[in-house]
Write a protein that holds these residues in place. Structure first.
Motif, PDB file in Angstrom:
ATOM      1  N   SER A 106       0.827  -1.208   0.000  1.00 54.70           N
ATOM      2  CA  SER A 106       0.000   0.000   0.000  1.00 54.70           C
ATOM      3  C   SER A 106       0.862   1.259   0.000  1.00 54.70           C
ATOM      4  CB  SER A 106      -0.965  -0.002   1.189  1.00 54.70           C
ATOM      5  OG  SER A 106      -0.272   0.005   2.415  1.00 54.70           O
ATOM      6  N   ALA A 107       1.979   1.221   0.708  1.00 57.34           N
ATOM      7  CA  ALA A 107       2.882   2.380   0.692  1.00 57.34           C
ATOM      8  C   ALA A 107       3.471   2.584  -0.700  1.00 57.34           C
ATOM      9  CB  ALA A 107       3.991   2.184   1.723  1.00 57.34           C
ATOM     10  N   PHE A 108       3.821   1.493  -1.373  1.00 58.90           N
ATOM     11  CA  PHE A 108       4.348   1.541  -2.736  1.00 58.90           C
ATOM     12  C   PHE A 108       3.313   2.173  -3.667  1.00 58.90           C
ATOM     13  CE2 PHE A 108       4.994  -0.073  -6.971  1.00 58.90           C
ATOM     14  CZ  PHE A 108       6.370  -0.207  -7.127  1.00 58.90           C
ATOM     15  N   ILE A 109       2.066   1.711  -3.576  1.00 59.37           N
ATOM     16  CA  ILE A 109       0.991   2.241  -4.421  1.00 59.37           C
ATOM     17  C   ILE A 109       0.769   3.722  -4.148  1.00 59.37           C
ATOM     18  CG2 ILE A 109      -1.504   2.121  -4.859  1.00 59.37           C
ATOM     19  CD1 ILE A 109      -1.252  -0.932  -4.175  1.00 59.37           C
ATOM     20  N   ALA A 110       0.725   4.082  -2.881  1.00 63.60           N
ATOM     21  CA  ALA A 110       0.471   5.476  -2.508  1.00 63.60           C
ATOM     22  C   ALA A 110       1.550   6.399  -3.053  1.00 63.60           C
ATOM     23  CB  ALA A 110       0.374   5.598  -0.991  1.00 63.60           C
ATOM     24  N   ARG A 111       2.813   5.989  -2.937  1.00 60.73           N
ATOM     25  CA  ARG A 111       3.905   6.817  -3.469  1.00 60.73           C
ATOM     26  C   ARG A 111       3.776   7.008  -4.965  1.00 60.73           C
ATOM     27  NH1 ARG A 111       7.051   3.532  -0.112  1.00 60.73           N
ATOM     28  NH2 ARG A 111       7.830   2.363  -1.922  1.00 60.73           N
TER      29      ARG A 111
END
Length: 389
Positions: free
Chosen positions: A35-40
């Motif tokens: 989710s952090a990867f997607i958000a970035r």
């Protein structure tokens, strides 16, 4: 099918994203890195990004023009508790976890569409890209709904796809109405009286009783359900005993149940409970049934299915678009989004050879050649739905 330069030029990036996600699988509601990867990535493209829905869910919002219409497109992001056996250089770095269903590919296709949509800005309205956790086991879609997904991110319609290794590469497979089954599980415990295997007359053998229950369960679909109602009752596990000379105290039977119609679903539960309890009584024993209802049936809406079909024909050609004669007996928690908003769920074929591994197989690997197709189709779908007027 014709792919725009913005999509084809992004192919190296898409492959790199997919391989990174594949190498770092995470189970449902634990997809913190994902989710952090997607958000970035979404933030870098200019999307408004909301995190934390259903714990690890991400929604990226992009607005353009003055249009009031809005659309939601969902990708699932979780992996499975499977030990990978692909031998790929980008294979899972976490032993016992694997992207064996292609959610890494679904996520990448939607990120590819995000880039194209942000660059082209060829729509009038609002796009919500929904990256949903926990599709495999924990009903992430239902959790998102319970937390007010469509109140926070209004959508006039919502769409999702799944890759399918059993269908020809690049083929779109659709179906109006039911497309995926409801799934439930029953855990039947037979309570007997254990003892020495040499003196069975002094015991109440739950294995013999359990075997009778297993056989009786086979009559439900063939004798209690209408032949035109697709239904499956599968005994997937039978646990009892530890040695040939010991009769155990209990036996446990685990049953998977799949159906479509609510009244059929009710009848299946009623019959399973009745059979387990009555069979146990006939053996002088007792059976308890823990019956858990899981995902509802996935029911597509006609107008949105027709919209996707027409678009797919223009996108890929009529020879690459089929209507499924019957639904799949697998299940999908996108059902809960479709209960709240009109939309459709469809399949995109990935089969290129007879040795292609099926979904949930330890040797399965998402076909990277689908990435630009999925990204381009999501881009065109969003733009067509929010066409300038």
């Amino acid at each position: 099918m014709k792919l725009s330069p913005s999509i084809t030029n992004a192919m190296p990036e898409l492959v790199a994203i997919r391989h990174d996600l594949h190498a770092h699988p995470e189970l449902g509601l634990e997809e913190t890195r994902t989710s952090a990867f997607i958000a970035r990535h979404l933030t870098s493209l200019g999307f408004e990004v909301t995190t934390g829905l259903a714990k690890t869910g991400v929604v990226g919002t992009l607005r353009n023009g003055t249009g009031k219409r809005s659309i939601g497109i969902r990708a699932d992001i979780d992996a499975l508790p499977i030990l990978e056996e692909t031998g790929l250089e980008y294979a899972s770095k976490t032993s016992g976890l694997m992207h064996a269903c292609g959610h890494d590919g679904h996520t990448t296709m939607l990120l590819g569409a995000a880039r194209a949509l942000a660059e082209r800005r060829n729509f009038d309205g609002t796009i919500h890209l929904i990256f949903q956790p926990a599709e495999e086991n924990f009903g992430g879609a239902k959790i998102m709904m319970d937390e007010g997904l469509f109140d926070k991110f209004p959508c006039d319609a919502v769409f999702a796809l799944h890759n399918e290794p059993g269908l020809p590469f690049g083929q779109f497979a659709l179906r109006d109405g039911p497309i995926m089954a409801a799934v439930d599980e029953a855990r039947i415990t037979v309570h007997g009286r254990g003892g020495h295997g040499a003196e069975p007359q002094e015991t109440a053998d739950p294995i013999v009783c359990g075997a009778s229950i297993v056989m009786a369960l086979q009559s439900i679909v063939s004798r209690n359900i209408h032949p035109m109602d697709p239904t499956v009752v599968t005994v997937g596990a039978f646990h009892a005993g530890s040695a040939s000379n010991i009769i155990p105290e209990r036996a446990e039977i685990v049953v998977g149940i799949r159906s479509f119609e609510p009244d059929v679903r009710d009848e299946l539960e009623r019959r399973i409970r009745m059979i387990a309890e009555a069979q146990a009584t006939s053996f002088g024993m007792r059976a308890t049934v823990d019956y858990q209802r899981s995902y509802d049936a996935t029911i597509n809406h006609k107008a949105e299915t027709d919209f996707v079909r027409d678009l797919a024909v223009r996108f890929a050609g009529a020879d690459r678009v089929v209507d499924l004669a019957r639904p799949f007996m697998g299940s999908e928690d996108f059902a809960y989004m479709l209960k709240e908003r009109p939309g459709t769920y469809f399949f995109l074929g990935s089969k290129v050879g007879d040795d292609d591994k099926p979904l949930h197989h330890p040797g399965y690997n998402f076909n990277d050649d689908l990435l630009p197709i999925g990204a381009a189709f999501w881009t065109e779908l969003a733009e067509a739905y929010l066409a300038r007027r």
